[in-house]
Structures are given as structure tokens and as C-alpha cells.
Write an enzyme that holds these catalytic residues in place. Structure first.
Site, mmCIF file in Angstrom:
data_model
loop_
_atom_site.group_PDB
_atom_site.id
_atom_site.type_symbol
_atom_site.label_atom_id
_atom_site.label_comp_id
_atom_site.label_asym_id
_atom_site.label_seq_id
_atom_site.Cartn_x
_atom_site.Cartn_y
_atom_site.Cartn_z
ATOM 1 N N CYS A 56 -17.743 3.187 5.512
ATOM 2 C CA CYS A 56 -16.330 2.483 5.358
ATOM 3 C C CYS A 56 -15.612 3.190 4.083
ATOM 4 C CB CYS A 56 -16.585 1.213 4.922
ATOM 5 S SG CYS A 56 -17.656 0.353 6.273
ATOM 6 N N ARG B 194 -14.492 8.409 6.499
ATOM 7 C CA ARG B 194 -15.449 7.785 5.995
ATOM 8 C C ARG B 194 -15.934 6.701 6.991
ATOM 9 N NH1 ARG B 194 -16.215 7.968 0.232
ATOM 10 N NH2 ARG B 194 -17.506 6.086 0.530
ATOM 11 N N TRP C 92 -17.155 1.688 9.299
ATOM 12 C CA TRP C 92 -18.304 2.091 9.910
ATOM 13 C C TRP C 92 -19.163 1.081 10.102
ATOM 14 C CZ3 TRP C 92 -23.543 3.117 9.177
ATOM 15 C CH2 TRP C 92 -24.202 4.037 10.024
ATOM 16 N N ASN D 7 -17.164 -2.215 1.215
ATOM 17 C CA ASN D 7 -18.111 -0.868 1.640
ATOM 18 C C ASN D 7 -19.264 -1.153 0.894
ATOM 19 O OD1 ASN D 7 -19.040 1.504 2.183
ATOM 20 N ND2 ASN D 7 -18.314 2.481 0.511
ATOM 21 N N GLY D 8 -20.387 -1.156 1.889
ATOM 22 C CA GLY D 8 -21.631 -1.349 1.252
ATOM 23 C C GLY D 8 -22.633 -2.264 2.400
ATOM 24 N N GLU E 140 -29.387 24.459 10.568
ATOM 25 C CA GLU E 140 -27.921 24.070 10.094
ATOM 26 C C GLU E 140 -27.176 24.326 11.239
ATOM 27 O OE1 GLU E 140 -26.709 22.041 8.301
ATOM 28 O OE2 GLU E 140 -24.513 22.523 8.254
ATOM 29 N N LYS F 206 -24.989 21.280 13.454
ATOM 30 C CA LYS F 206 -23.677 21.536 13.840
ATOM 31 C C LYS F 206 -23.173 21.234 15.252
ATOM 32 C CE LYS F 206 -22.298 20.811 10.560
ATOM 33 N NZ LYS F 206 -22.725 21.155 9.221
ATOM 34 N N GLU G 275 -24.005 17.953 16.313
ATOM 35 C CA GLU G 275 -22.917 16.817 15.664
ATOM 36 C C GLU G 275 -21.764 16.517 16.520
ATOM 37 O OE1 GLU G 275 -22.618 18.193 11.544
ATOM 38 O OE2 GLU G 275 -22.034 16.100 10.770
ATOM 39 N N HIS H 133 -45.255 27.332 20.367
ATOM 40 C CA HIS H 133 -46.339 26.531 20.414
ATOM 41 C C HIS H 133 -45.783 24.989 20.827
ATOM 42 C CE1 HIS H 133 -48.776 28.790 17.897
ATOM 43 N NE2 HIS H 133 -47.657 29.162 16.793
ATOM 44 N N LYS I 121 -18.781 10.129 7.246
ATOM 45 C CA LYS I 121 -18.870 11.284 6.051
ATOM 46 C C LYS I 121 -20.051 10.933 5.348
ATOM 47 C CE LYS I 121 -17.606 15.375 4.198
ATOM 48 N NZ LYS I 121 -18.259 16.318 5.001
#
Ligand code: AGP
Length: 579
Positions: free
Chosen positions: A2, A27, A71, A97-98, A452, A456, A459, A475, A574
Site C-alpha cells: 500500500c 506499491r 494491496w 499501510n501495514g 533471476e 523476471k 513475474e 536429477h 513493489k
């Protein structure tokens, strides 16, 4: 998670807050809303993203307003759960926010005492608790309520009969911007930069009162002074600058980001604890975790320093026996898991170092020393330029430990990034965009590059992608290889080149389409590859940078070809400020 933004000044506040929320949307973008204080408190809020036009703020008159972009944590993303939330009288409005951990208990008490709730959020309890103690002094009411709350919060509060915006933080970021006859408060600097570069980063436990002319900050009931900083970032840094997406802009920023980071680090006083470290433990999440894995290879291979990397979310609950230096790496400096991991290391008596992008962020407050990565503001949810800036920090540290032996790499490596940006990835994108599953493989320091690349891809394109150490594919994952499952392999020259070539041949024998990144004159790879992508330069430093950039672009163009919302991937946000 948020974003919150508040403004008090001489202009109509709702319009300023709405524009600010657009900049904070990265965010969280499940819903948004604004409360403005005119003759009364008026609220407008809605599920979904902020539309370009069509959100009516005519009713939100007044020169003080607070806003929120969400969020979702408590309650589904819908209109009623969108912030701001109000008390029963509608005279107090809160954005938050939290996470309030004891909200269920507090809510039961409030319901028993007759309060009516209109949302499923944890936040709404704050408005009702304030209602019980508010007697015309909003600061006093906030100071009375905060001790009842367990958890993390950055809040902004408006009350009908009070001329101030009251802001408070505990374990969630909150910045105050000092303008010309105007004050701002926000989760981060991005919406404030448009108006001022004068910022105060609030500390945990701070409660601030904002009027257009002044900000007063209190800690444990007493007035305190906080240093004002003039930030280097500008409002240009948080615009797309002609690119279709922030992610693409940030990918193209990377040659400059790398050079700037190296230049700035050379001026920086490096904390002595790095030089003295016998053993290094690194904690991080996501992209920063992958960068940290590369750092481990560099420290061990190049500097003979023992290093281990831990996922911050695991380390916090299952810390290994600790000795030596503990480093927390985080673009935002606000990732809850990383904060808690570094805090734990500090409590265990280890020296700590934070490597962050955001000046004054929470991680820098926990650590004994900090290094800035100098990437500039990163808006795209998918981290790109912060990864390259993290590598710049690591290369720089290696250079110091090797007494300048990597200086020439540091000076020239931006060219490898520039060349990578010019490559034609069309055939590779065509192959990936038809796939349901993709494997990314590499060895040594290129294994985290593969991890990475896979992160990407999944995501932003929503294609299932997995990063593997190339030798591990046989394996188990081999069972999944087929002509429908491309493998993207980074085949850098070096010690493992021979085994890597064998791994690739084994995959080819299963009919798997191969997208190979390798040295530009490598005939063998060119022959075996379905798509060959030449690495502009294949020494360790340039190879790591250019392969990383190529995989960022591969993910970007694949997601774009599939029509995905690249800067705002579904379900993500984010900075992840919750556990
Ligand atoms: C990567 O693209 C991410 N969005 C995510 O994995 C991110 O790197 C992670 O949440 C850690 O963030 P930080 O660097 O701000 O701590």
C-alpha cells in the site's frame, strides 16, 4: 505494499492527492481512495486501478486530503474495503499501510461497545478507536490510540474539526515533504518530488502534525527535531520519459546506472567492517537474493572470503549459528523479511551492513553501516536497474578487496550493457511467448543469473519459469523436457563451459528448443542452438551484466507480446512490507 499520501496547503487537495496516488500505485493497485476535509470529511474510493479519467473528485473539496492505494491483506479488494476508513460518525478518516496484528481482539471490543463496521479491514479499527478518545485534539487522540495497536503501520488521519493532518509510523515507511506553504506525507518520496526535494524521513514511534506552514514531530509525547534532507532524486526520475513502460525505461537506464553507481561508490567512505570480515552472511529476498548469490560466488572465488546467502524469510525463523558480518540487501530497504533478519543478526551481536537504494530507509536504521546502490527511484514492480546497481556495489567491493585489480572492468562494463540493449531478441521472444513452461539454466555465478531470468519471466509474463543450476536438470526436471518446453541457457566461457555444453546436448536430445547465450564466436553453440544470442563480452563482469540485461529484455518483450500489464503484474506490489 500500500501507498499513502497526504497534502495540506493552499490548493484543492484531492486533485494533488489523486496525482500523487498514481505515482504510488506501484506499491499496490487493488483499490484507491481519498478523504478530503472541507466543511466535513468527504470520501471517494473505488476497487481497481486509478482510471485515467472518470473518477469524480468534485465532491472532495478542501485544502487537506489523504489518499491510499491498496494491496489487499485483510478483506477482498472491493469498494468497501478500499481506504480511507471512517468512524461511526464519519468525522474521522484514516489511511494505513501495514498490518494490525491484534485487530481481531480490538474489533471484538469495539463491536461490543456498539461500533458499526463497514469493512473487513484491520485499518477501520483505528478510526473507531480514535472516535472513542477524540475530544477536539487529533494529536492527543492519535497518541492515546497508538499504544493499543500491535503491528506495523504508517497512518494519516484527518478529523472534521481539526486543522491538521496527523501522521504516525511504526515499522512502515513514512516521509514528510516540506513545500512552499504546503506539507506532504507519503509512503515514499515519489509523489512528493513533484513539489519539493526537502524531506524528513520519520522514525518508528514518530507522530507528526502537518499544517501548510509547519510540521511538528513528537516521540513518546515530547516534541523532537528530525533532520531535513535534500534528496538528489528529481521528479524526472519518476516519469516514463517516452518509454511505454517503467520497466523498459529502467532497463535502458542501466548503462548510466552502472557507471553512476561505480562513480558514487568511489567517493563513498566504505565501512571498515567489510575489510575486516572473516565470514559473511547475506540476507535478502527475490531479486536482491539472486544478486546476493552472485556476490557469494565473487567473494569466495575472487576474494577467498567464506560467504553464505540466506533467504531472509527463512533466516528470521531458522537462523544458522552466526559469526562474522551479516549483510542485508534490499532495493527498497523496507522489505519486512529482510528487516527482521538483519534485526535478528544485530540482536545476536553480529556487525551488520545494509546495502540499499533508498536513503533513510528502515534497513539503514537497523544496520551498523550502510552502502547506497545509487540506482535512482525504481518504479516498475519487476526489479531491473536495482539488480544491476547491486552488482555494481559487489564488483566495487571485490575491486577493493583485490586492490584495484577490477578497476578496468568497472570502467568499461557499461559498454556490455549498452550492446546487450541493442540485440535483436525477436526469435527468442517468439519461442518463449508460445511456451507454457520455460527452464533457465546456468552454472557458477551464472546460475543466479538464470534464477533471476526465470523470476523476471514468471513475474511479468505469467509463464511458468524455473531457474536451475544446469547440472541439476538431469536429477528430476529432465522428466519435463519436451519440444514444448524451451530451455534458456547461459553458457559463459570458463571452467564449467565443457560440462555445460554436455548438459545442453543432453537436453537437445529430448527435442527441447534451446535458446543459448554464449560468446559471440562460439560456433559449437551456434550450431546446436535453436536461437543463439551472442554475449557482447564474456569476461565475468561484462558477461554477468550483459546476460542479466538480455534475460530482463527477454521477459519484458515476451510479456509485451502477450499483452500483459508489465508495470503492474497481477497480485504483486513493489516493496513487500508484510511478512
Ligand atoms: C523482483 O522483480 C521483485 N519485485 C521482488 O522479488 C523484490 O526483489 C523483492 O521483493 C525484494 O525487494 P527489495 O530488494 O526491495 O528488498
Amino acid at each position: 505494499m500500500c501507498g499513502i499520501f497526504g497534502y495540506t496547503g493552499g490548493s484543492q487537495a484531492a486533485a494533488i492527492v489523486l496525482e500523487g496516488l498514481r505515482k504510488l500505485e506501484y506499491r499496490g493497485y487493488d483499490s484507491f481512495g481519498i478523504a478530503a476535509r472541507g466543511e466535513s470529511i468527504q470520501v471517494g474510493k473505488k476497487q481497481g486501478r486509478i482510471p485515467e479519467e472518470g473518477f469524480d473528485i468534485k465532491n472532495l473539496a478542501g485544502t487537506a486530503a489523504i489518499g491510499h492505494t491498496r494491496w489487499a491483506t485483510h478483506g477482498i479488494p472491493d469498494d468497501k474495503n478500499a481506504h480511507p476508513h471512517r468512524d461511526c460518525t464519519g468525522k474521522i478518516a484514516v489511511v494505513h499501510n501495514g498490518i494490525i496484528e491484534n485487530y481481531a481482539l480490538l474489533k471484538r471490543g469495539l463491536v461490543d461497545r456498539g461500533h458499526r463496521f463497514s469493512s473487513d479491514t484491520d485499518t477501520e479499527i483505528i478510526a473507531h478507536l480514535l472516535e472513542e478518545v477524540y475530544k477536539g485534539d487529533l494529536l492527543a487522540a492519535v497518541q492515546a490510540v497508538l499504544p493499543l495497536i500491535d503491528g506495523s503501520y504508517a497512518i494519516l488521519v484527518l478529523a472534521e474539526a481539526d486543522p491538521r493532518i496527523v501522521a504516525a509510523r511504526s515499522r512502515s515507511p513514512l516521509v514528510v515533504g516540506i513545500g512552499d506553504e504546503a506539507m506532504f506525507a507519503a509512503s515514499d518520496m515519489t509523489p512528493i518530488l513533484e513539489y519539493t526535494r526537502r524531506m524528513i524521513v520519520l522514525e518508528d514511534g514518530d507522530v507528526a502534525c502537518l499544517t501548510p506552514a509547519a510540521v511538528e514531530i513528537y516521540q513518546k509525547g515530547s516534541r523532537v527535531r528530525r533532520n531535513e534532507e535534500i534528496v538528489r532524486w528529481s521528479s524526472e526520475d519518476v516519469r516514463k520519459g517516452g518509454f511505454r513502460h517503467f520497466m523498459l525505461k529502467e532497463i535502458f537506464d542501466q548503462p548510466a546506472v552502472f557507471s553512476d553507481a561505480v562513480r558514487a561508490l568511489r567517493k563513498e567512505e566504505l565501512p571498515g567492517i567489510i575489510r575486516e570480515a572473516g565470514m559473511v552472511t547475506i540476507v535478502a529476498c527475490g531479486t536482491s537474493y539472486h544478486a546476493a548469490l552472485i556476490f557469494k560466488y565473487l567473494l569466495e572465488e575472487q576474494c577467498r572470503v567464506a560467504a553464505r546467502v540466506e533467504l531472509a524469510s527463512e533466516f528470521r525463523y531458522f537462523p544458522p549459528p552466526l559469526e562474522g558480518l551479516v549483510i542485508g540487501i534490499s532495493q527498497s530497504g523496507e522489505t519486512a523479511d529482510t528487516l527482521m533478519a538483519l534485526e535478528l543478526a544485530r540482536l545476536r551481536g553480529c556487525p551488520t551492513l545494509a546495502i540499499v537504494n533508498v536513503v533513510g530507509s528502515s534497513l539503514t536504521r537497523i544496520a551498523d553501516a550502510s552502502l547506497l546502490m545509487h540506482a535512482g527511484p525504481e518504479i516498475s514492480v519487476a526489479a531491473t536497474k536495482s539488480f544491476i546497481a547491486e552488482l555494481a556495489v559487489f564488483f566495487h567491493l571485490v575491486d577493493i578487496m583485490k586492490q584495484g585489480a577490477w578497476a578496468h572492468h568497472l570502467d568499461s562494463a557499461h559498454r556490455a550493457i549498452e550492446e546487450a540493449l541493442l540485440l535483436d531478441l525477436g526469435p527468442a521472444v517468439a519461442c518463449c511467448s508460445q511456451a507454457k513452461d520455460i527452464f533457465f539454466v546456468g552454472r557458477g555465478a551464472f546460475y543466479p543469473v538464470a534464477l533471476e531470468g526465470a523470476l523476471k519471466m514468471k513475474e511479468i509474463s505469467y509463464i511458468h519459469a524455473e531457474g536451475y543450476a544446469a547440472g541439476e536438470i538431469k536429477h528430476g526436471p529432465f522428466a519435463l523436457l519436451s519440444p514444448e518446453t524451451p530451455v534458456v541457457a547461459v553458457c559463459a566461457p570458463g571452467e564449467t563451459y565443457g560440462v555445460m555444453a554436455s548438459n545442453i546436448r543432453e537436453m537437445k536430445a529430448r527435442g527441447t528448443p534451446l535458446i543459448l547465450l554464449g560468446e559471440k564466436d562460439d560456433r559449437d553453440l551456434q550450431e546446436i542452438a535453436d536461437v543463439f544470442i551472442p554475449l557482447p563480452s564474456a569476461d565475468t563482469v561484462s558477461g554477468l551484466l550483459s546476460a542479466s540485461v538480455i534475460l530482463q529484455l527477454l521477459a519484458y518483450h515476451t510479456a509485451d507480446a502477450l499483452g500483459k500489464d508489465i508495470d503492474r503484474p497481477r497480485n504483486l506490489a513493489k516493496s513487500v512490507t508484510v511478512e
